[in-house]
Design an enzyme around this catalytic site. Structure first.
Site, PDB file in Angstrom:
ATOM      1  N   HIS A 234       0.835  -1.214   0.000  1.00 23.60           N
ATOM      2  CA  HIS A 234       0.000   0.000   0.000  1.00 23.60           C
ATOM      3  C   HIS A 234       0.870   1.265   0.000  1.00 23.60           C
ATOM      4  CE1 HIS A 234      -3.583   2.330   1.670  1.00 23.60           C
ATOM      5  NE2 HIS A 234      -2.591   3.103   2.058  1.00 23.60           N
ATOM      6  N   GLU A 235       1.844   1.313   0.897  1.00 22.98           N
ATOM      7  CA  GLU A 235       2.663   2.533   1.003  1.00 22.98           C
ATOM      8  C   GLU A 235       3.529   2.727  -0.248  1.00 22.98           C
ATOM      9  OE1 GLU A 235       1.921   4.587   3.214  1.00 22.98           O
ATOM     10  OE2 GLU A 235       0.842   3.297   4.608  1.00 22.98           O
ATOM     11  N   HIS A 238       1.587   4.523  -2.790  1.00 19.89           N
ATOM     12  CA  HIS A 238       1.671   5.990  -2.645  1.00 19.89           C
ATOM     13  C   HIS A 238       2.991   6.514  -3.201  1.00 19.89           C
ATOM     14  CE1 HIS A 238      -1.927   6.435  -0.292  1.00 19.89           C
ATOM     15  NE2 HIS A 238      -1.459   5.857   0.794  1.00 19.89           N
TER      16      HIS A 238
HETATM   17 ZN   LIG Z   1      -2.462   5.120   2.458  1.00 22.23          ZN
END
Ligand SMILES: [Zn+2]
Length: 318
Positions: A234-235, A238
């Site tokens: 997830h990170e 980003h």
């Molecule tokens: Zn996030």
């Protein structure tokens, strides 16, 4: 339908061919806001992504606003246009292998205080590779990851890692390795019950750039139901310019990706048939890595997200 992933699935990536298309470009770096009073320490200006909280009750400290998102979109479009004009390419080669340096921050060298094992880190790289290859579901994004080094630091002053603190900035300024295309991951105990946070890519890279994740969220860690390695997935999303699937809610361009259905708010757990934007097509994308569901519930990126990450790589990190 959910896909329960276990550590036995992490070997899939080894079967997928990865091609290294050149080492990360050398980049001139500026030191990122390391406690300098003249420096801007606004989280949005630093490009920090909204972190994934460790529980439903915890709100994230730095979700970006609609105007911030709009400014970032304009910058991405402008940068890609400039690249094209100077002969750059907007098309991504088949596979990009990203060099990864993992900085393990510990208070005292014990597992209880941050010293996770090499096996957990290797399994995390495998989870990243399988996730980004579409091995659990979804598309092959074209990104793969190669562990360049594990950097172990026993440093009480940096532990726990406190979001946007002076200590965090000093830690990153001291440890960040490689160019703008090198993924620096910092692990440790984190402030505010957070699972992690990340910087978005931007034109002027600095030493604050990178991904911070809770050490026990790595595969085999203790942070159940967030211990199958998807906090890193997830990170890193980003870090490659993806927003949350619920960015912008039901209206407007949402997460700037056309093939992720609109979602009003973050989903937790693994809620069946959730549809928070009933006037828009599709159920909530709860299985997407960029939502907040349990690790066992999330298993896909979309083609639109893959294209967005490719564009961002070309614009900011290649
Ligand atoms: Zn996030």
């Amino acid at each position: 339908m959910t896909l329960r992933r276990t550590l036995s699935t992490v070997g899939v990536a080894a079967l997928l061919g990865a091609t290294l298309i050149g080492s990360p470009a050398a980049a001139s770096f500026v030191v990122g806001s390391g406690g300098d009073a003249a420096a801007c320490v606004d989280p949005a200006a630093l490009g920090a992504a909204k972190a994934r909280p460790g529980g439903a009750a915890k709100h994230d400290p730095n979700e970006i606003s609609a105007s911030e998102a709009a400014a970032r979109e304009k910058n991405l479009a402008d940068t890609l246009r400039q690249r094209a004009k100077v002969g750059g390419t907007s098309a991504l080669a088949a596979t990009v292998t990203i060099e990864v340096v993992v900085h393990v921050i510990s208070e005292d060298g014990t597992r209880a205080n941050g010293s996770i094992t090499d096996a957990m880190i290797n399994n995390q790289i495998s989870v990243l590779n399988t996730s980004y290859a579409g091995g659990f579901g979804g598309v092959n994004t074209g990104f793969q990851f190669h562990l360049q080094a594990i950097d172990r630091q026993i440093k009480p002053a940096w532990y726990p890692i406190v979001y946007t603190s002076t200590a965090e900035k000093q830690m990153k300024a001291a440890l960040r390795t490689g160019g703008k295309g090198t993924l620096n991951i910092y692990t440790g105990s984190l402030s505010d019950d957070l699972l992690g946070w990340a910087t978005f890519p931007k034109s002027q890279a600095d030493t604050y750039d990178g991904v911070v994740i809770l050490a026990e969220s790595l595969p085999g860690g203790t942070a159940s139901p967030y211990n199958l390695g998807d906090t890193a997935t997830h990170e890193v999303g980003h870090w490659l310019n993806l927003y949350h699937t619920f960015q912008g809610g039901c209206n407007g361009n949402g997460d700037q990706v056309a093939d992720t259905p609109a979602e009003k708010s973050a989903a937790f757990g693994c809620p069946a048939n959730r549809d928070t934007c009933p006037s828009k097509a599709g159920l909530d994308p709860i299985h997407n890595y960029m939502d907040y569901t349990d690790d066992s519930c999330m298993y896909e990126f979309t083609a639109g997200q893959a294209a967005r990450m490719s564009s961002a790589w070309t614009a900011y990190r290649a």
